[in-house]
Design a protein around this motif. Structure first.
Motif, PDB file in Angstrom:
ATOM      1  N   ALA A   1      11.386   7.204  -7.988  1.00 15.30           N
ATOM      2  CA  ALA A   1      11.193   6.035  -8.860  1.00 15.30           C
ATOM      3  C   ALA A   1      12.111   4.895  -8.445  1.00 15.30           C
ATOM      4  O   ALA A   1      11.726   3.720  -8.531  1.00 15.30           O
ATOM      5  CB  ALA A   1      11.437   6.427 -10.325  1.00 15.30           C
ATOM      6  N   ALA A   2      13.314   5.250  -7.961  1.00 15.69           N
ATOM      7  CA  ALA A   2      14.282   4.226  -7.561  1.00 15.69           C
ATOM      8  C   ALA A   2      13.789   3.407  -6.375  1.00 15.69           C
ATOM      9  O   ALA A   2      14.260   2.298  -6.140  1.00 15.69           O
ATOM     10  CB  ALA A   2      15.623   4.889  -7.239  1.00 15.69           C
ATOM     11  N   THR A   3      12.827   3.943  -5.611  1.00 13.31           N
ATOM     12  CA  THR A   3      12.337   3.233  -4.423  1.00 13.31           C
ATOM     13  C   THR A   3      11.129   2.345  -4.744  1.00 13.31           C
ATOM     14  O   THR A   3      10.647   1.632  -3.872  1.00 13.31           O
ATOM     15  CB  THR A   3      11.903   4.225  -3.324  1.00 13.31           C
ATOM     16  OG1 THR A   3      10.728   4.920  -3.776  1.00 13.31           O
ATOM     17  CG2 THR A   3      12.994   5.236  -3.007  1.00 13.31           C
ATOM     18  N   LEU A   4      10.612   2.428  -5.972  1.00 15.61           N
ATOM     19  CA  LEU A   4       9.382   1.685  -6.301  1.00 15.61           C
ATOM     20  C   LEU A   4       9.709   0.360  -6.995  1.00 15.61           C
ATOM     21  O   LEU A   4      10.700   0.279  -7.729  1.00 15.61           O
ATOM     22  CB  LEU A   4       8.487   2.537  -7.205  1.00 15.61           C
ATOM     23  CG  LEU A   4       7.868   3.769  -6.521  1.00 15.61           C
ATOM     24  CD1 LEU A   4       7.235   4.692  -7.551  1.00 15.61           C
ATOM     25  CD2 LEU A   4       6.849   3.351  -5.472  1.00 15.61           C
ATOM     26  N   PRO A   5       8.889  -0.666  -6.783  1.00 17.06           N
ATOM     27  CA  PRO A   5       9.139  -1.950  -7.445  1.00 17.06           C
ATOM     28  C   PRO A   5       9.043  -1.810  -8.968  1.00 17.06           C
ATOM     29  O   PRO A   5       8.201  -1.058  -9.476  1.00 17.06           O
ATOM     30  CB  PRO A   5       8.026  -2.860  -6.920  1.00 17.06           C
ATOM     31  CG  PRO A   5       7.181  -2.061  -6.005  1.00 17.06           C
ATOM     32  CD  PRO A   5       7.687  -0.680  -5.919  1.00 17.06           C
ATOM     33  N   ASP A   6       9.905  -2.554  -9.657  1.00 16.08           N
ATOM     34  CA  ASP A   6       9.995  -2.436 -11.115  1.00 16.08           C
ATOM     35  C   ASP A   6       8.677  -2.754 -11.817  1.00 16.08           C
ATOM     36  O   ASP A   6       8.297  -2.061 -12.765  1.00 16.08           O
ATOM     37  CB  ASP A   6      11.089  -3.378 -11.646  1.00 16.08           C
ATOM     38  CG  ASP A   6      12.479  -2.863 -11.279  1.00 16.08           C
ATOM     39  OD1 ASP A   6      12.568  -1.670 -10.901  1.00 16.08           O
ATOM     40  OD2 ASP A   6      13.453  -3.639 -11.354  1.00 16.08           O
ATOM     41  N   ASP A   7       7.981  -3.818 -11.357  1.00 11.50           N
ATOM     42  CA  ASP A   7       6.762  -4.206 -12.085  1.00 11.50           C
ATOM     43  C   ASP A   7       5.666  -3.149 -11.939  1.00 11.50           C
ATOM     44  O   ASP A   7       4.952  -2.849 -12.896  1.00 11.50           O
ATOM     45  CB  ASP A   7       6.271  -5.613 -11.656  1.00 11.50           C
ATOM     46  CG  ASP A   7       6.017  -5.712 -10.154  1.00 11.50           C
ATOM     47  OD1 ASP A   7       6.387  -4.764  -9.407  1.00 11.50           O
ATOM     48  OD2 ASP A   7       5.451  -6.735  -9.713  1.00 11.50           O
TER      49      ASP A   7
ATOM     50  N   PRO B   1       0.820  -1.227   0.000  1.00  8.34           N
ATOM     51  CA  PRO B   1       0.000   0.000   0.000  1.00  8.34           C
ATOM     52  C   PRO B   1       0.853   1.276   0.000  1.00  8.34           C
ATOM     53  O   PRO B   1       0.504   2.254  -0.663  1.00  8.34           O
ATOM     54  CB  PRO B   1      -0.825  -0.135   1.283  1.00  8.34           C
ATOM     55  CG  PRO B   1      -0.894  -1.600   1.540  1.00  8.34           C
ATOM     56  CD  PRO B   1       0.390  -2.187   1.042  1.00  8.34           C
ATOM     57  N   ASP B   2       1.988   1.247   0.726  1.00  5.54           N
ATOM     58  CA  ASP B   2       2.880   2.427   0.769  1.00  5.54           C
ATOM     59  C   ASP B   2       3.444   2.750  -0.608  1.00  5.54           C
ATOM     60  O   ASP B   2       3.537   3.914  -0.993  1.00  5.54           O
ATOM     61  CB  ASP B   2       4.060   2.147   1.720  1.00  5.54           C
ATOM     62  CG  ASP B   2       3.757   2.655   3.119  1.00  5.54           C
ATOM     63  OD1 ASP B   2       2.616   3.149   3.303  1.00  5.54           O
ATOM     64  OD2 ASP B   2       4.638   2.555   3.998  1.00  5.54           O
ATOM     65  N   ASP B   3       3.829   1.692  -1.318  1.00  2.00           N
ATOM     66  CA  ASP B   3       4.358   1.888  -2.670  1.00  2.00           C
ATOM     67  C   ASP B   3       3.275   2.455  -3.588  1.00  2.00           C
ATOM     68  O   ASP B   3       3.539   3.317  -4.419  1.00  2.00           O
ATOM     69  CB  ASP B   3       4.882   0.565  -3.251  1.00  2.00           C
ATOM     70  CG  ASP B   3       6.200   0.139  -2.603  1.00  2.00           C
ATOM     71  OD1 ASP B   3       6.826   1.009  -1.941  1.00  2.00           O
ATOM     72  OD2 ASP B   3       6.585  -1.039  -2.739  1.00  2.00           O
ATOM     73  N   GLN B   4       2.050   1.949  -3.386  1.00  4.00           N
ATOM     74  CA  GLN B   4       0.940   2.455  -4.202  1.00  4.00           C
ATOM     75  C   GLN B   4       0.733   3.948  -3.944  1.00  4.00           C
ATOM     76  O   GLN B   4       0.508   4.721  -4.873  1.00  4.00           O
ATOM     77  CB  GLN B   4      -0.345   1.689  -3.892  1.00  4.00           C
ATOM     78  CG  GLN B   4      -0.289   0.223  -4.328  1.00  4.00           C
ATOM     79  CD  GLN B   4      -1.655  -0.450  -4.247  1.00  4.00           C
ATOM     80  OE1 GLN B   4      -2.689   0.178  -4.461  1.00  4.00           O
ATOM     81  NE2 GLN B   4      -1.663  -1.744  -3.923  1.00  4.00           N
ATOM     82  N   LEU B   5       0.812   4.338  -2.671  1.00  4.56           N
ATOM     83  CA  LEU B   5       0.644   5.757  -2.330  1.00  4.56           C
ATOM     84  C   LEU B   5       1.773   6.599  -2.927  1.00  4.56           C
ATOM     85  O   LEU B   5       1.544   7.712  -3.419  1.00  4.56           O
ATOM     86  CB  LEU B   5       0.598   5.945  -0.802  1.00  4.56           C
ATOM     87  CG  LEU B   5      -0.720   5.528  -0.123  1.00  4.56           C
ATOM     88  CD1 LEU B   5      -0.575   5.574   1.388  1.00  4.56           C
ATOM     89  CD2 LEU B   5      -1.874   6.420  -0.580  1.00  4.56           C
ATOM     90  N   ARG B   6       2.987   6.033  -2.893  1.00  5.84           N
ATOM     91  CA  ARG B   6       4.123   6.788  -3.445  1.00  5.84           C
ATOM     92  C   ARG B   6       4.064   6.900  -4.969  1.00  5.84           C
ATOM     93  O   ARG B   6       4.628   7.801  -5.558  1.00  5.84           O
ATOM     94  CB  ARG B   6       5.448   6.194  -2.966  1.00  5.84           C
ATOM     95  CG  ARG B   6       5.810   6.814  -1.595  1.00  5.84           C
ATOM     96  CD  ARG B   6       7.136   6.372  -1.081  1.00  5.84           C
ATOM     97  NE  ARG B   6       7.099   4.937  -0.883  1.00  5.84           N
ATOM     98  CZ  ARG B   6       8.085   4.119  -1.212  1.00  5.84           C
ATOM     99  NH1 ARG B   6       9.173   4.603  -1.757  1.00  5.84           N
ATOM    100  NH2 ARG B   6       7.971   2.830  -0.995  1.00  5.84           N
ATOM    101  N   LEU B   7       3.306   5.954  -5.568  1.00  5.18           N
ATOM    102  CA  LEU B   7       3.086   6.045  -7.011  1.00  5.18           C
ATOM    103  C   LEU B   7       2.280   7.321  -7.336  1.00  5.18           C
ATOM    104  O   LEU B   7       2.478   7.957  -8.375  1.00  5.18           O
ATOM    105  CB  LEU B   7       2.338   4.794  -7.505  1.00  5.18           C
ATOM    106  CG  LEU B   7       2.380   4.521  -9.009  1.00  5.18           C
ATOM    107  CD1 LEU B   7       3.809   4.379  -9.511  1.00  5.18           C
ATOM    108  CD2 LEU B   7       1.576   3.248  -9.337  1.00  5.18           C
ATOM    109  N   LEU B   8       1.384   7.688  -6.419  1.00  3.33           N
ATOM    110  CA  LEU B   8       0.628   8.941  -6.601  1.00  3.33           C
ATOM    111  C   LEU B   8       1.576  10.145  -6.568  1.00  3.33           C
ATOM    112  O   LEU B   8       1.400  11.103  -7.320  1.00  3.33           O
ATOM    113  CB  LEU B   8      -0.448   9.095  -5.518  1.00  3.33           C
ATOM    114  CG  LEU B   8      -1.681   8.175  -5.617  1.00  3.33           C
ATOM    115  CD1 LEU B   8      -2.570   8.352  -4.392  1.00  3.33           C
ATOM    116  CD2 LEU B   8      -2.472   8.455  -6.895  1.00  3.33           C
ATOM    117  N   ASP B   9       2.581  10.072  -5.670  1.00  4.11           N
ATOM    118  CA  ASP B   9       3.574  11.163  -5.606  1.00  4.11           C
ATOM    119  C   ASP B   9       4.364  11.232  -6.907  1.00  4.11           C
ATOM    120  O   ASP B   9       4.670  12.319  -7.410  1.00  4.11           O
ATOM    121  CB  ASP B   9       4.551  10.950  -4.439  1.00  4.11           C
ATOM    122  CG  ASP B   9       3.839  11.003  -3.088  1.00  4.11           C
ATOM    123  OD1 ASP B   9       2.750  11.617  -3.036  1.00  4.11           O
ATOM    124  OD2 ASP B   9       4.359  10.437  -2.107  1.00  4.11           O
TER     125      ASP B   9
END
Ligand SMILES: [Zn+2]
Length: 247
Positions: free
Chosen positions: A175-181, A5-13
């Motif tokens: 972007a470097a902190t988010l999973p590649d897929d 969920p945290d990664d999903q939220l950071r995708l919004l950022d």
């Protein structure tokens, strides 16, 4: 697809930064100065072309004037010679005397005609030269306006580029902190959805397409595991649940 969920939220950022970058690129492309510069540049070229035409006209008239002046000189020196012959009393025959006097008369008329022609040309030249001066002044003003517009454009470019560099740096770090897929899916959707790959679900509404989700869809989202990556049924964008999703 699953994502924390945290990664999903950071995708919004990440989306917010990409949107900011898109806006900066759009602003750079559509600065009003760019169109102004183009128009002023074309005007300077047009004025320069006009000046060449008027300068040619002026030099043609100048040549015509010089030729007339040479003709006037010829007539004048011929008259002087005739007059000297008369004054020296060298001509004794009445017939020759008459011829000489009549030649002087005709030379005087010729001189007067040539001088009229020259005056006319001088007036034309005066008009042509004043037109040339007008064009020169207008071109100078236009060139000054062009230089000012270029300066304003360059100041804006520098501001936009500095903003862009800063934002691009933040974007790269995030972007470097988010999973590649997750990132790959985001890029794919973003590429086909007007630059918006992910949207928040806000009070039952997709912030990507701004459509209200129906009850069935909302129920499905409510039941989905929190690490499941959801998609909007309407616009197919990645849909992220937040505290304000209304689920
Ligand atoms: Zn949507």
């Amino acid at each position: 697809m699953k994502a924390a969920p945290d990664d999903q939220l950071r995708l919004l950022d990440l989306q917010a930064l990409d949107t900011a970058l898109d806006r900066l690129a759009h602003r750079r492309r559509t600065l009003p100065e760019i169109e102004q510069i183009d128009a002023l540049d074309r005007k300077v070229t047009q004025l320069t072309d006009d000046m060449v035409l008027v300068e040619t006209e002026d030099s043609d008239l100048g040549r015509e004037q010089s030729k007339l002046e040479a003709d006037i000189d010829l007539v004048r020196s011929r008259m002087q010679k005739d007059q000297q012959r008369l004054d020296a009393g060298q001509v004794s025959s009445p017939r020759e005397l008459e011829n000489l006097q009549s030649e002087i008369e005709s030379l005087k008329r010729r001189q007067s005609d040539l001088e009229d022609d020259e005056l006319e040309i001088m007036e034309k030249r005066e008009a042509v030269q004043s037109r040339l001066q007008e064009l020169r002044d207008e071109r100078e003003q236009t060139s000054t306006g062009l230089a000012e517009a270029e300066q304003r454009r360059d100041v804006s470019f520098a501001e936009i580029d500095a903003d862009h560099d800063k934002t691009a740096q933040q974007r790269a770090e995030l972007a470097a902190t988010l999973p590649d897929d997750l990132l790959a899916l985001y890029e794919k959707v973003r590429g086909s959805s007007a630059g918006v790959g992910v949207a928040a679900l806000h009070r039952g509404r997709c912030e990507g397409c701004h459509l209200q989700l129906n009850t069935t869809d909302l129920n499905r989202l409510r039941e989905a595991p929190e690490d499941e990556v959801l998609r909007c049924e309407e616009c197919r964008r990645i849909l992220v649940r937040t505290a304000e999703s209304g689920l």
